[in-house]
Design a protein around this motif. Structure first.
Motif, PDB file in Angstrom:
ATOM      1  N   UNK A   1       0.840  -1.215   0.000  1.00 32.54           N
ATOM      2  CA  UNK A   1       0.000   0.000   0.000  1.00 32.54           C
ATOM      3  C   UNK A   1       0.865   1.252   0.000  1.00 32.54           C
ATOM      4  N   UNK A   2       1.973   1.194   0.766  1.00 31.33           N
ATOM      5  CA  UNK A   2       2.903   2.338   0.831  1.00 31.33           C
ATOM      6  C   UNK A   2       3.456   2.622  -0.566  1.00 31.33           C
ATOM      7  N   UNK A   3       3.843   1.567  -1.265  1.00 33.57           N
ATOM      8  CA  UNK A   3       4.414   1.731  -2.610  1.00 33.57           C
ATOM      9  C   UNK A   3       3.361   2.273  -3.577  1.00 33.57           C
ATOM     10  N   UNK A   4       2.144   1.735  -3.490  1.00 34.61           N
ATOM     11  CA  UNK A   4       1.078   2.212  -4.393  1.00 34.61           C
ATOM     12  C   UNK A   4       0.790   3.697  -4.171  1.00 34.61           C
ATOM     13  N   UNK A   5       0.906   4.132  -2.911  1.00 32.20           N
ATOM     14  CA  UNK A   5       0.679   5.557  -2.613  1.00 32.20           C
ATOM     15  C   UNK A   5       1.754   6.425  -3.249  1.00 32.20           C
ATOM     16  N   UNK A   6       2.949   5.858  -3.390  1.00 34.69           N
ATOM     17  CA  UNK A   6       4.056   6.634  -3.996  1.00 34.69           C
ATOM     18  C   UNK A   6       3.881   6.789  -5.507  1.00 34.69           C
ATOM     19  N   UNK A   7       3.058   5.949  -6.106  1.00 35.14           N
ATOM     20  CA  UNK A   7       2.908   5.954  -7.571  1.00 35.14           C
ATOM     21  C   UNK A   7       2.038   7.113  -8.041  1.00 35.14           C
ATOM     22  N   UNK A   8       2.537   7.808  -9.063  1.00 37.45           N
ATOM     23  CA  UNK A   8       1.742   8.905  -9.647  1.00 37.45           C
ATOM     24  C   UNK A   8       1.131   8.477 -10.984  1.00 37.45           C
ATOM     25  N   UNK A   9       1.506   7.323 -11.450  1.00 37.02           N
ATOM     26  CA  UNK A   9       1.051   6.843 -12.758  1.00 37.02           C
ATOM     27  C   UNK A   9      -0.461   6.591 -12.754  1.00 37.02           C
ATOM     28  N   UNK A  10      -1.033   6.424 -13.953  1.00 37.25           N
ATOM     29  CA  UNK A  10      -2.470   6.172 -14.068  1.00 37.25           C
ATOM     30  C   UNK A  10      -2.856   4.831 -13.450  1.00 37.25           C
ATOM     31  N   UNK A  11      -1.967   3.872 -13.610  1.00 37.37           N
ATOM     32  CA  UNK A  11      -2.249   2.557 -13.016  1.00 37.37           C
ATOM     33  C   UNK A  11      -0.933   1.923 -12.566  1.00 37.37           C
ATOM     34  N   UNK A  12      -1.047   1.013 -11.605  1.00 38.54           N
ATOM     35  CA  UNK A  12       0.164   0.375 -11.082  1.00 38.54           C
ATOM     36  C   UNK A  12      -0.157  -1.021 -10.568  1.00 38.54           C
ATOM     37  N   UNK A  13       0.825  -1.875 -10.708  1.00 41.43           N
ATOM     38  CA  UNK A  13       0.730  -3.250 -10.186  1.00 41.43           C
ATOM     39  C   UNK A  13       2.037  -3.516  -9.449  1.00 41.43           C
ATOM     40  N   UNK A  14       1.959  -4.000  -8.214  1.00 43.98           N
ATOM     41  CA  UNK A  14       3.186  -4.261  -7.446  1.00 43.98           C
ATOM     42  C   UNK A  14       3.182  -5.688  -6.929  1.00 43.98           C
ATOM     43  N   UNK A  15       4.366  -6.242  -6.793  1.00 42.08           N
ATOM     44  CA  UNK A  15       4.478  -7.589  -6.215  1.00 42.08           C
ATOM     45  C   UNK A  15       5.603  -7.585  -5.196  1.00 42.08           C
ATOM     46  N   UNK A  16       5.457  -8.429  -4.214  1.00 34.92           N
ATOM     47  CA  UNK A  16       6.496  -8.546  -3.180  1.00 34.92           C
ATOM     48  C   UNK A  16       6.696 -10.027  -2.894  1.00 34.92           C
ATOM     49  N   UNK A  17       7.951 -10.454  -2.916  1.00 35.19           N
ATOM     50  CA  UNK A  17       8.226 -11.860  -2.615  1.00 35.19           C
ATOM     51  C   UNK A  17       9.447 -11.954  -1.715  1.00 35.19           C
ATOM     52  N   UNK A  18       9.493 -12.997  -0.936  1.00 27.07           N
ATOM     53  CA  UNK A  18      10.639 -13.207  -0.053  1.00 27.07           C
ATOM     54  C   UNK A  18      10.853 -14.688   0.165  1.00 27.07           C
TER      55      UNK A  18
END
Lengths: 443, 481
Positions: A13-30
């Motif tokens: 959610x923190x990363x999505x808030x940083x995005x200014x683009x029209x749309x965004x998709x993020x993934x996190x793996x560990x």
């Protein structure tokens, strides 16, 4: 590093808030991966790895950019987002771009076993030493691995989609080689629950088979009836799985296309006894609940009694063709028969028993003519019994011929092929007229 | 970084490690991929972390993390030693690693243009114009091309007193045309040699300038006659030979394989230590040299991932098998006093493993034939260019290779294109059948970027150079039904 669902959601959610683009998709793996590797009866690699990675795909209208990082301070995350956005601004429009998926419902697949994640290096090394000691009593040189890992994978997008999956896996392998170098065998097992992994049993199986495989003899290459262990068949069937893209078939550039460039979807390509499905939540496989795009996993029958029932549709191609997009989430199951491996062997007048294949490559991707070799304990079958070990052989055979020439199947079991390392549920098979083209004098 | 590397080494030593090293590495990657007239993907990624390797009473331990803080480094150092102690329990006879000198140094790939500073639109233009040229050719149904760049900034420190900083820059590119005609679908690829170099490499090769040719050859490939079955002379180009060298010479002469250490996965080798200085690996004109100092080759660095200064050495000299690629761990096992600097890890997260160096076939002497002369001197043969299907057994004896494009040679002339050509041989039979290697001006490098080895599997990258060469009486067409 393994993060909980809540911790993961917070970062995404923190990363999505940083995005200014029209749309965004993020993934996190560990992942926390631990592995003991032994050779010549001693441990020579022993490690613990901790990794975590964040991937971002953004778009301004249909101009896209991707970036990733493994650093999670505020500055690194900001830079990662900015990199993706910078790329997107300079990228030419992609006419095939699709906006992110709406939120989806994912089935929970319980694939995380605490004990698997927590076994100590000392305990693992001790289990390895038990196998080595047993092998030394039998005058064997042993080689293998014992690994365990815990991992998570999560996705989120600017439309509010979120998915999280946590899983463990444990695997052990043993290659037993006789001291005189004339015999070799390998056994392997895989389980999400380390307590269900019989490491000593795997070592014992490899040792017993290796003892029988000493002093192999030559056989004239040619066409033979072959009895494949599930591990060997797994590699061949998985090759088919990588050629099921619907777009490639529709555009006439795939094994799944006819000579005149049309898709084979709906036509009978293989024998009646060939049914292959993806069952991602199968209790013996416990694969992924969603794929990288966020498409929910579902049961898909790829081949039904030899008929190409479904092909893989990406989101774009599915939209264009009015189909439902497919997920690419593993859980591959091939239906089997009722026979045992012993019954398969017993039914063969003259043939070859193949426990494992190696270095399989397509010679012609349009016909799926494959080449490769046998490895680790090949036997001549004569009058229904294993007569003596054979030197390894190179094969050149089309997968279409193989999957049209199966005459008996065992019950499916979990097996991992040499090429792809994916556990799948697959039977052993008796295949007629399998073509070997040369001898490989290697043990 | 010196404070962090020092902290790691002190922490490992205080836990009882007899030896320790740390690599702190930052990787940056950029990839651009175009399909037809669409840029399908532009991505940039970074990966930063450290790995600590320790040695205790004959046992090795390794632990790594992406959290580069003092606290984490101390924790991971202790974990690495704990693992080394667990490994030591299995050791019956201690063979200490080969000694290494202490170096305080820095080293950098030589390049002119940093690819990461070249604007994206320039790269997009190269790929789209390459694809457009391919698509102009009738019956080409798909055109794909890509550019890839990697930078690796590494700090290595060890308890022998070394502190080495290195920067490696890598560039690669390729373009493929897919054609469909007469019910056949065939491809042709222009593979730019992957090198350690800057963007000047991409500018120099002129990808769009090769596009029309490969597209036309892809179409011609669809209409080609089926390759023959039987024994033929083969004339092989450097871009084809690279993979044959990699599989049949580079891997069998890796000492860890020859000693059996890869038996459970990548396989062992027929070239066992008892054959050293005895085995006639190839004909007398066959010389294989490894060189991690050759400028711009893919595995060229100043120091390997154990802090060993890199150099060059022969594997095959005048046809005789004379040496192995080695690391500190394995060299003493055959009585060698020092490592040849072949340790490489594909990430900070993985331990270094033994990797073949840049392995090349030396060209023929000055005055050796040109490729045209070689063809003119061949009565009944096949010319093969580029890489195709490849498969070799686990001890590197029996191999079968395809290629990217094939032409028939009849009575000294390159006559027509062929399709579905494969050749199969045993490694030493093949290299002993080599009767001509072209002169030095025709020596070229190609490379491998995705060589899988080790458990967990790692990705190796190395160059393989050669001039055009001829091989007599090789079995072809064994794959045909």
């Amino acid at each position: 590093m393994i993060l909980s669902k809540e911790e993961t959601k917070k970062i995404l959610e923190r990363v999505l808030k940083l995005c200014k683009a029209d749309s965004a998709r993020v993934s996190l793996s560990g992942e926390e991966e631990k592995l003991v590797r032994y050779a010549n009866n001693m441990v020579f690699t022993n490690l613990s790895k901790s990794t975590m990675n964040l991937g971002i795909s953004v778009a301004f209208e249909n101009k896209k950019g991707n970036s990733s990082t493994n650093q999670f301070d505020e500055d690194s995350l900001k830079k990662c987002v900015q990199r993706a956005e910078q790329i997107a601004k300079y990228a030419p429009p992609d006419p095939e771009f699709l906006p992110p998926l709406e939120p989806q419902q994912y089935k929970e697949i319980k694939a995380f076993i605490k004990d698997t994640a927590e076994i100590s290096p000392e305990e693992k090394t001790k289990k390895v030493m038990d196998i080595i000691k047993h092998g030394q009593k039998k005058e064997m040189n042993l080689f293998g691995t014992f690994s365990n890992s815990a991992a998570f994978f999560a996705i989120a997008n600017s439309k509010g989609l979120f998915g999280y999956h946590k899983y463990t896996s444990a695997n052990c392998t043993t290659t037993a080689r006789t001291k005189d170098g004339t015999g070799s065998s390998r056994a392997t097992k895989d389980n999400r629950d380390i307590k269900k992994l019989d490491t000593f049993g795997v070592g014992k199986e490899a040792i017993e088979k290796a003892l029988k495989s000493r002093n192999p003899k030559e056989i004239e290459p040619g066409d033979y009836t072959v009895v494949f262990e599930p591990e060997a068949l797994a590699d061949l069937v998985l090759f088919m799985y990588f050629f099921i893209d619907a777009r490639a078939a529709d555009e006439g550039r795939s094994f799944m296309s006819t000579k005149d460039g049309k898709s084979k979807l709906g036509t009978k390509v293989f024998g009646e006894n060939v049914t292959v499905k993806s069952i991602p939540d199968h209790p013996d496989l416990l694969s992924f609940p969603f794929d990288n795009e966020g498409i929910p996993s579902r049961e898909i029958t790829w081949l039904d009694k030899g008929v190409v029932k479904n092909l893989y549709y990406s989101r774009y191609w599915a939209k264009k063709k009015g189909k439902k997009p497919s997920s690419f989430s593993g859980g591959i199951v091939m239906e089997g028969g009722q026979a045992t491996m012993e019954q398969l062997i017993k039914s063969v007048k003259k043939g070859i028993y193949v426990p494992r294949l190696w270095y399989i490559r397509d010679v012609n991707p349009m016909t799926l003519l494959l080449t490769g070799l046998t490895r680790d304990g090949v036997f001549l079958i004569e009058d229904g019994r294993l007569k003596h070990p054979l030197l390894n052989l190179r094969f050149n055979e089309s997968l279409e011929t193989v999957l049209n020439s199966i005459t008996m199947l065992t019950k499916p079991e979990i097996a991992i092929g040499s090429e792809f390392g994916w556990p799948m549920l697959i039977p052993g098979a008796k295949v007629e007229n399998f073509t070997f083209s040369s001898i490989a004098p290697s043990v | 970084m010196k404070d962090l590397t020092g902290l790691a080494l002190d922490a490992a030593s205080s836990q009882g490690a007899e030896y320790a090293d740390i690599r702190i590495v930052r990787y940056n990657y950029q990839n651009v991929f175009a399909r037809d007239e669409i840029i399908r993907s532009i991505s940039e990624s970074e990966s930063f972390g450290f790995g600590i390797r320790t040695y205790y009473k004959g046992g090795w331990g390794f632990a790594s993390s992406n959290v580069v803080t003092k606290e984490e480094i101390k924790k991971i150092a202790a974990l690495s030693v704990q693992i080394a102690k667990a490994s030591a329990a299995s050791v019956k006879k201690i063979v200490p690693p080969a000694p290494v000198k202490s170096y305080v140094d820095s080293w950098k790939t030589s390049y002119k243009k940093n690819p990461f500073q070249v604007p994206i639109d320039k790269k997009v233009e190269v790929l789209l114009s390459t694809n457009q040229e391919m698509l102009k050719v009738q019956n080409v149904i798909r055109a794909v091309s890509d550019l890839g760049f990697e930078s690796e900034h590494k700090y290595f420190a060890s308890t022998v007193g070394s502190y080495i900083e290195q920067e490696v820059m890598r560039s690669n590119a390729s373009a493929t045309a897919i054609a469909r005609k007469n019910g056949e679908v065939k491809t042709r690829t222009y593979q730019v040699a992957p090198l350690n170099i800057g963007y000047e490499h991409i500018e120099a090769v002129d990808m769009p300038g090769h596009a029309k040719r490969i597209a036309e050859e892809a179409v011609e490939h669809c209409m080609a006659a089926k390759g023959p079955v039987g024994n033929k002379d083969l004339v092989l180009s450097p871009s084809h030979l690279a993979l044959t060298i990699h599989e049949s010479v580079g891997h069998p002469t890796e000492l860890d394989r020859a000693l059996g250490f890869e038996a459970d996965f990548a396989g062992t080798s027929f070239a066992t230590p008892d054959k050293l200085n005895k085995l006639k690996y190839g004909s007398e004109i066959v010389n294989f040299i490894c060189n991690r100092n050759k400028p711009h080759s893919r595995s060229t660095v100043g120091y390997d991932d154990e802090g060993v200064k890199t150099g060059k050495y022969y594997l095959i000299k005048d046809g005789i098998f004379v040496g192995y690629s080695t690391t500190r761990e394995f060299a003493p096992m055959i009585g060698e006093k020092e490592s040849r600097g072949c340790a490489y890890a594909d990430s900070w997260s993985n331990p270094p493993i033994l990797r073949m160096a840049n392995t090349s076939l030396e060209p023929g002497k000055k005055g050796s034939p040109t490729p045209d002369e070689l063809i003119a001197d061949t009565k009944d043969g096949i010319l093969i260019d580029g890489m195709g299907s490849f498969s070799i057994d686990h001890q590197r004896n029996n191999f079968q290779f395809g290629g990217d494009a094939f032409w028939e040679i009849k009575n000294g002339k390159k006559t027509r294109m062929l399709k579905e050509v494969t050749y199969q041989a045993l490694t030493t039979e093949f290299w002993n059948s080599c009767d001509a290697i072209c002169s030095p001006e025709f020596w070229k490098q190609q490379g491998v970027r995705t060589c899988g080895k080790g458990q967990p599997m790692q990705r190796g990258q190395m160059s393989h150079g050669s001039a055009w060469a001829r091989f007599r009486n090789i079995s072809v067409g064994g794959a045909q039904q």
